[in-house]
Design a protein around this motif. Structure first.
Motif, short mmCIF file in Angstrom:
data_model
loop_
_atom_site.label_atom_id
_atom_site.label_comp_id
_atom_site.label_asym_id
_atom_site.label_seq_id
_atom_site.Cartn_x
_atom_site.Cartn_y
_atom_site.Cartn_z
N LEU A 381 0.85 -1.20 0.00
CA LEU A 381 0.00 0.00 0.00
C LEU A 381 0.88 1.25 0.00
CD1 LEU A 381 -2.76 1.43 0.26
CD2 LEU A 381 -2.44 1.36 2.74
N THR A 382 1.82 1.30 0.94
CA THR A 382 2.69 2.49 1.05
C THR A 382 4.15 2.08 0.86
OG1 THR A 382 3.01 2.18 3.42
CG2 THR A 382 1.17 3.60 2.76
N ASP A 383 5.00 3.05 0.59
CA ASP A 383 6.44 2.83 0.68
C ASP A 383 6.73 2.30 2.07
OD1 ASP A 383 6.80 3.96 -1.83
OD2 ASP A 383 7.13 5.98 -1.01
N ASN A 384 7.85 1.61 2.22
CA ASN A 384 8.18 1.09 3.55
C ASN A 384 9.67 0.73 3.63
OD1 ASN A 384 8.44 -1.73 2.60
ND2 ASN A 384 6.23 -1.54 2.23
N PHE A 385 10.07 0.14 4.74
CA PHE A 385 11.47 -0.18 4.98
C PHE A 385 11.82 -1.50 4.29
CE2 PHE A 385 14.84 -2.14 7.58
CZ PHE A 385 15.80 -1.14 7.51
N GLU A 386 12.61 -1.40 3.23
CA GLU A 386 12.89 -2.59 2.40
C GLU A 386 14.18 -3.28 2.88
OE1 GLU A 386 11.29 -4.39 0.43
OE2 GLU A 386 12.82 -5.48 -0.66
N TRP A 387 14.17 -3.74 4.12
CA TRP A 387 15.23 -4.58 4.67
C TRP A 387 16.62 -4.01 4.41
CZ3 TRP A 387 12.54 -6.95 8.06
CH2 TRP A 387 11.23 -7.31 7.76
N ALA A 388 17.57 -4.81 3.88
CA ALA A 388 18.94 -4.31 3.71
C ALA A 388 19.01 -3.08 2.81
CB ALA A 388 19.82 -5.41 3.14
N HIS A 389 17.98 -2.87 1.99
CA HIS A 389 17.98 -1.73 1.07
C HIS A 389 17.42 -0.46 1.71
CE1 HIS A 389 19.07 -4.21 -2.47
NE2 HIS A 389 18.50 -5.15 -1.73
N GLY A 390 16.96 -0.58 2.94
CA GLY A 390 16.49 0.59 3.67
C GLY A 390 15.26 1.24 3.03
N HIS A 391 15.21 2.58 3.17
CA HIS A 391 14.02 3.29 2.67
C HIS A 391 14.11 3.68 1.20
CE1 HIS A 391 11.56 3.41 6.18
NE2 HIS A 391 12.53 3.87 6.94
N LYS A 392 15.23 3.37 0.57
CA LYS A 392 15.40 3.87 -0.80
C LYS A 392 14.40 3.28 -1.79
CE LYS A 392 18.89 5.20 -4.06
NZ LYS A 392 19.72 4.36 -4.92
N PRO A 393 14.25 1.95 -1.84
CA PRO A 393 13.29 1.42 -2.81
C PRO A 393 11.85 1.84 -2.45
CG PRO A 393 14.77 -0.30 -2.02
CD PRO A 393 14.93 0.88 -1.10
N ARG A 394 11.11 2.19 -3.46
CA ARG A 394 9.74 2.69 -3.22
C ARG A 394 8.74 1.70 -3.83
NH1 ARG A 394 9.14 7.54 -0.25
NH2 ARG A 394 11.17 8.52 -0.14
N PHE A 395 8.16 0.89 -2.96
CA PHE A 395 7.21 -0.14 -3.42
C PHE A 395 5.75 0.32 -3.32
CE2 PHE A 395 10.79 -3.07 -3.04
CZ PHE A 395 10.50 -4.07 -3.96
N GLY A 396 5.52 1.57 -2.85
CA GLY A 396 4.14 1.94 -2.51
C GLY A 396 3.27 2.41 -3.66
N LEU A 397 1.99 2.03 -3.56
CA LEU A 397 0.99 2.68 -4.40
C LEU A 397 0.81 4.10 -3.88
CD1 LEU A 397 -1.67 -0.19 -4.34
CD2 LEU A 397 -0.33 0.51 -6.34
N VAL A 398 1.19 4.25 -2.60
CA VAL A 398 1.10 5.56 -1.94
C VAL A 398 2.50 5.96 -1.50
CG1 VAL A 398 0.15 6.76 0.08
CG2 VAL A 398 -1.24 5.05 -1.11
N GLU A 399 2.88 7.17 -1.88
CA GLU A 399 4.21 7.67 -1.53
C GLU A 399 4.23 8.16 -0.09
OE1 GLU A 399 5.32 10.93 -4.05
OE2 GLU A 399 7.07 11.41 -2.80
N ILE A 400 5.34 7.86 0.61
CA ILE A 400 5.50 8.41 1.96
C ILE A 400 6.57 9.49 1.90
CG2 ILE A 400 6.29 7.93 4.33
CD1 ILE A 400 3.82 6.37 3.96
N ASP A 401 6.24 10.64 2.44
CA ASP A 401 7.25 11.68 2.65
C ASP A 401 7.79 11.44 4.06
OD1 ASP A 401 8.61 13.92 3.49
OD2 ASP A 401 7.29 15.33 2.44
N TYR A 402 9.00 10.87 4.17
CA TYR A 402 9.49 10.45 5.48
C TYR A 402 9.78 11.62 6.42
CZ TYR A 402 9.61 5.65 3.87
OH TYR A 402 9.22 4.40 3.42
#
Ligand code: IFM
Length: 439
Positions: A381-402
Motif C-alpha cells: 500500500l505504502t512505501d516502507n522499509f525494504e530490509w537491507a535496502h532501507g528506505h530507498k526502494p519505493r514499493f508503494g501505491l502511496v508515496e511516503i514523505d518520510y
C-alpha cells in the motif's frame, strides 16, 4: 455476478510500524554498513499510530482484504512473557480493518525474531520450532476470538529467510554461501510450521472452526540460461531447493531439507497431521531467475532475465512468470491460492502502472486455465522499509514523505483502483472460484 475475489494490499510489521521492540533486525540496522542507505526502521511509516489513515486509503482503493503481520518481539518481549497490551493494539488495528469492510489476512512471522531468540540462535536455536508453535497458539488464540481473524499464515517466505540469512548475507546473521546452515534453517522453518499447525489444530482451532491456516512462499520462475542440458538440470534443482522443499514439508509433514554442499536433514512428522498441512497457499511473485550450471559449488550462477524492463532495484519485470508459477503450483499442490504479494520498486511510478496491468492480465490467464486463485494483494500500500535496502526502494501505491509522514497516492494507486472496479464488474471479471472441494 458473485464477486468474492480478495483484491487488496499487503504490508508487514517491521517494515511499517515504527517504534520497534528489540529484535535481530533492530540490532542489524545498528551495525554499520548493513543497511545500504544507512536508514533504519525506528519510525518506518508509523503505521502503529497512523493505521486509520492507511486503512482508509486501502478501503478507498476498493480493497476487500488487507494483509499484515504481527511482530513477535512486541508480543513475547522475553522468553515466555506475553504482552497483552501489544495484542490489544493489534486487536484495535484488525477491528479497524474489518470496520473498513476488509478481510484481515495475518502472518505470524515475517522475517523478524525477538532479540532474546536471536541471542539463542534465531531460526537455528534448537527449540525455535517449539517456541514458534507456542507463540502461534497464543496469538491465534487471542486474535481469532469472535472470528476477528479467519486466515493465518505461519511464515512469510521461509525460503527467503534461509537464502538471505545464510547464502546472500543480506539478513542477520549475514552469512554467505553457508550451505549447511541454509539447509538447517530450511529444516527448522519446516519443522516450526509443522509443529505450529499441529498445535493450532489440536489446541486452538476446535474453538474457531472457520479459521484457515496456510503458508506464504516466494516463488521464482527459474529458467535455464541456455538450452544446455546441465543448465536445464540446474534450473530444476533450483526450483526444488528454493520453491518446493519447504512446501512439500508443510503439506505432508515429511521434511527433507537440502542445499547443494550440505548433507540432508530429514524427519518424518506426518503423524502430526490428520490432513494436508495447509488450507491455502500464499504466493509472493516478483520475477524470474536465469540459471546457469557451473562446475564449482554451488554449481549454479544466477542472473536477472534480460528481456523485460528493469525496476529501481535492477529486477527484471516479467509478468509471464506469474502465470507460469501459478499454473505450476496448481498442478503440484491443488490448493486454493492467494497471491499474497506482487509489486515493484519504482520511485517515480513510471513502470508500476504497466507492471500492474500486465501482472493482472497474467493472473487472469491463469484463472482462465483453471487455477483457483482467491485473491491478489499488491505489495505494497505504502512505501516502507525494504530490509537491507532501507528506505530507498519505493514499493508503494502511496508515496511516503518520510520527513512529514504525509501520504500521497501515486497515479498507479488510481489505476489499480480502476482495474479492481473493472475486473469486479465486467464480463471479464476475476472472481474467486468455488474451491470448497479442495479445502
Ligand atoms: O519487502 C519485501 C517483503 O517483506 C517480502 N517480500 C518481498 C518484498 C519486496 O522485496
Amino acid at each position: 455476478m458473485k464477486n468474492n475475489f480478495l483484491w487488496g494490499v499487503a504490508n508487514a510489521a517491521f517494515q511499517v510500524e515504527g517504534s520497534p521492540k528489540p529484535s535481530d533486525w533492530t540490532a542489524w540496522t545498528e551495525e554499520k554498513g548493513r543497511i545500504f542507505d544507512g536508514s533504519n526502521a525506528e519510525k518506518a511509516t508509523d503505521f502503529w499510530n497512523r493505521y486509520e489513515e492507511d486503512l482508509k486509503l486501502a478501503a478507498d482503493l476498493g480493497s476487500k482484504a488487507f494483509r499484515m503481520s504481527v511482530a513477535w518481539e512486541r508480543i513475547e518481549t522475553s522468553e515466555g512473557v506475553f504482552e497483552k497490551s501489544a495484542i490489544e493494539q493489534y486487536r484495535k488495528i484488525i477491528q479497524a480493518v474489518r470496520a473498513h469492510g476488509m478481510e484481515p489476512l495475518l502472518t505470524l512471522h515475517h522475517f523478524v525474531n525477538p532479540l532474546w531468540l536471536a541471542k539463542k540462535g534465531g531460526v537455528l536455536a534448537p527449540d525455535f520450532p517449539e517456541l514458534f508453535a507456542r507463540f502461534s497458539v497464543f496469538v491465534v488464540g487471542e486474535l481469532s476470538k469472535d472470528d476477528l481473524v479467519l486466515q493465518w499464515s505461519t511464515f512469510n517466505e521461509p525460503n527467503i529467510v534461509a537464502v538471505a540469512c545464510f547464502l546472500a548475507g543480506e539478513f542477520p546473521p549475514g552469512a554467505k554461501n553457508d550451505f549447511k546452515r541454509a539447509t538447517q534453517a530450511t529444516f527448522q522453518l519446516s519443522r516450526a510450521h509443522i509443529l505450529a499447525v499441529s498445535a493450532l489444530r489440536k489446541e486452538v482451532l476446535p474453538r474457531f472452526p472457520k479459521v484457515k491456516v496456510g503458508i506464504v512462499i516466494h516463488l521464482r520462475d527459474f529458467q535455464p540460461k541456455t538450452r544446455n542440458p546441465l543448465d536445464r538440470l540446474i534450473a530444476k534443482i533450483s526450483d526444488w531447493t528454493f520453491n518446493r522443499q519447504i512446501l512439500k514439508a508443510a503439506l505432508t509433514g515429511k521434511i527433507f531439507a537440502w542445499y547443494p554442499g550440505s548433507k540432508f536433514y530429514r524427519e518424518d512428522l506426518s503423524h502430526l497431521y490428520d490432513r494436508k498441512g495447509i488450507d491455502f497457499l500464499g504466493i509472493n511473485y516478483y520475477g524470474r531467475t536465469m540459471v546457469k550450471f557451473q562446475w564449482t559449488p554451488p554449481f549454479v550462477a544466477i542472473s536477472e532475465g534480460e528481456d523485460g524492463p528493469k525496476n529501481d532495484m535492477g529486477w527484471e519485470i516479467y509478468p509471464q512468470g506469474l502465470e507460469n508459477v501459478l499454473c505450476d503450483a496448481h498442478r503440484r499442490y491443488g490448493l486454493p491460492i492467494l497471491i499474497t504479494e506482487n509489486g515493484t520498486a519504482d520511485h517515480d511510478d513510471s513502470r508500476r502502472p504497466e507492471f500492474i496491468r500486465e501482472h493482472l492480465r497474467a493472473l487472469k490467464r491463469a484463472i482462465d486455465k483453471g487455477v483457483p486463485v482467491e485473491g491478489y494483494l499488491h505489495w505494497s500500500l505504502t512505501d516502507n522499509f525494504e530490509w537491507a535496502h532501507g528506505h530507498k526502494p519505493r514499493f508503494g501505491l502511496v508515496e511516503i514523505d518520510y520527513a512529514t509522514m504525509a501520504r500521497k497516492p501515486r497515479p498507479s494507486y488510481y489505476l489499480y483502483q480502476k482495474l479492481i472496479r473493472e475486473y469486479s464488474t465486467h464480463d471479464t471479471a476475476i472472481h474467486a472460484p468455488d474451491v470448497s472441494k479442495n479445502a
